[in-house]
Scaffold this active site. Structure first.
Site, PDB file in Angstrom:
ATOM      1  N   GLU A  47      48.963  57.010  51.498  1.00  0.00           N
ATOM      2  CA  GLU A  47      49.353  55.996  50.517  1.00  0.00           C
ATOM      3  C   GLU A  47      50.239  54.914  51.141  1.00  0.00           C
ATOM      4  O   GLU A  47      51.166  55.210  51.893  1.00  0.00           O
ATOM      5  CB  GLU A  47      50.100  56.678  49.368  1.00  0.00           C
ATOM      6  N   LYS A 120      46.706  53.156  40.402  1.00  0.00           N
ATOM      7  CA  LYS A 120      47.475  54.364  40.100  1.00  0.00           C
ATOM      8  C   LYS A 120      47.895  54.402  38.635  1.00  0.00           C
ATOM      9  O   LYS A 120      48.490  53.455  38.123  1.00  0.00           O
ATOM     10  CB  LYS A 120      48.702  54.412  41.008  1.00  0.00           C
ATOM     11  N   CYS A 157      48.803  59.899  44.772  1.00  0.00           N
ATOM     12  CA  CYS A 157      50.115  60.550  44.813  1.00  0.00           C
ATOM     13  C   CYS A 157      50.493  61.214  43.486  1.00  0.00           C
ATOM     14  O   CYS A 157      49.966  62.268  43.169  1.00  0.00           O
ATOM     15  CB  CYS A 157      51.169  59.556  45.281  1.00  0.00           C
TER      16      CYS A 157
END
Length: 300
Positions: A47, A120, A157
């Site tokens: 990431e 995200k 994540c």
């Protein structure tokens, strides 16, 4: 003559980032090439690999690190690399979209084609991980991408801690799940070590959905200056590849640069997934409580 089963080789990269974009992108390219030499078809970079994990602190100047998605120089470079090597590369980056900002990943197919964008969805906010200051919540929803080698799901994540995200991608036909990550020590609590918890959660996603899973994390100590002094995180690596029953098939340590590779027979896994019955026996009519935050709307 019977058709050959579909075999795919996946890779997870792990390295320490500097605060220089060109250096980090060059490192990523070097490791992508190393993974290709090991036979990898789909290669995951960690990431926000272009620089330090700047979200340790709230600083206006860090918004200058964001760039628009169209024509993003690192994405273009990875498109050229993907086409040259014939590999798939999910590319994590800090996206600017007018006055909005996202933690995003572009999926580059093996011919260099950009297959689209995932933003995200779950944005953390805590000591050392102050992402809500920088990122809007993603608006793409959980998606799958049909690449040359497999249909893949990619989330980022903090998304990896939510089983709903993994299941949403699996329900759409994802054959492998990928999670680029930046996680390490907790600045407010030296005694808190989440690495084993982090790994086990995703191994559970692999086993529950009967799909392989790839997680790539950074290593190294990063220090960000703040108005209250320095913030410091030691990223613990531990990148890994899990098989379709959640078994650990490849794993890195907490300090070394790594290129992890594993091969999977997608047709064999598909048969196992169908035979296990977890998709046949689902009860979506009973899951409406998942659409609430507090569980106050159960099915009657």
């Amino acid at each position: 003559m019977a058709e050959k089963n579909r075999l795919v080789t996946v890779a997870a990269l792990q390295f320490a980032c500097t605060d220089d974009v060109s250096t980090n992108v060059a490192t990523a390219e070097r490791l992508v090439r190393a993974a290709h030499q090991k036979g990898a078809n789909i290669i995951l970079i960690q990431e926000l690999f272009e620089g330090y994990y700047f979200c340790q602190a709230q600083k206006e100047e860090f918004f200058h690190r964001a760039k628009p998605y169209p024509g993003h120089p690192t994405i273009v470079r990875m498109q050229n690399l993907a086409k040259e090597l014939g590999v798939v590369i999910p590319v994590s980056f800090f996206e600017e979209a007018n006055n909005a900002h996202y933690n995003s990943v572009a999926i580059i197919d093996a011919d260099g084609t950009d297959l689209g964008l995932y933003r995200k969805s779950h944005i953390p906010d805590g000591p050392g991980y102050q992402e809500k200051y920088y990122f809007n919540p993603g608006d793409t929803g959980f998606k799958v991408f049909q690449t040359k080698y497999a249909k893949i799901g990619v989330a980022i994540c903090w998304d990896q801690w939510f089983p709903e995200a993994a299941r949403a991608m699996a329900l759409q036909g994802a054959e492998v799940l990928f999670y680029p990550t930046a996680i390490g020590s907790e600045p407010q609590d030296d005694g808190l070590d989440s690495r084993d918890h982090w790994r086990r959660v995703m191994q559970g996603h692999a086993g529950a959905n009967v799909v392989p899973l790839v997680a790539s994390n950074r290593i190294g100590k990063e220090i960000i200056e703040t108005e209250h002094g320095n913030s410091e995180i030691t990223f613990y690596g531990y990148s890994f590849i899990a098989g379709p029953t959640g078994e650990l098939v490849a794993a890195a340590g907490d300090k070394e640069e790594a290129v992890l590779v594993a091969q999977f027979d997608l047709d064999k896994i598909k048969s196992k997934r169908h035979g296990w019955g977890v998709y046949r026996d689902r009860r979506p009519d009973l899951y409406k409580v998942l659409l609430t935050l507090d569980g106050s709307n159960p099915v009657k």
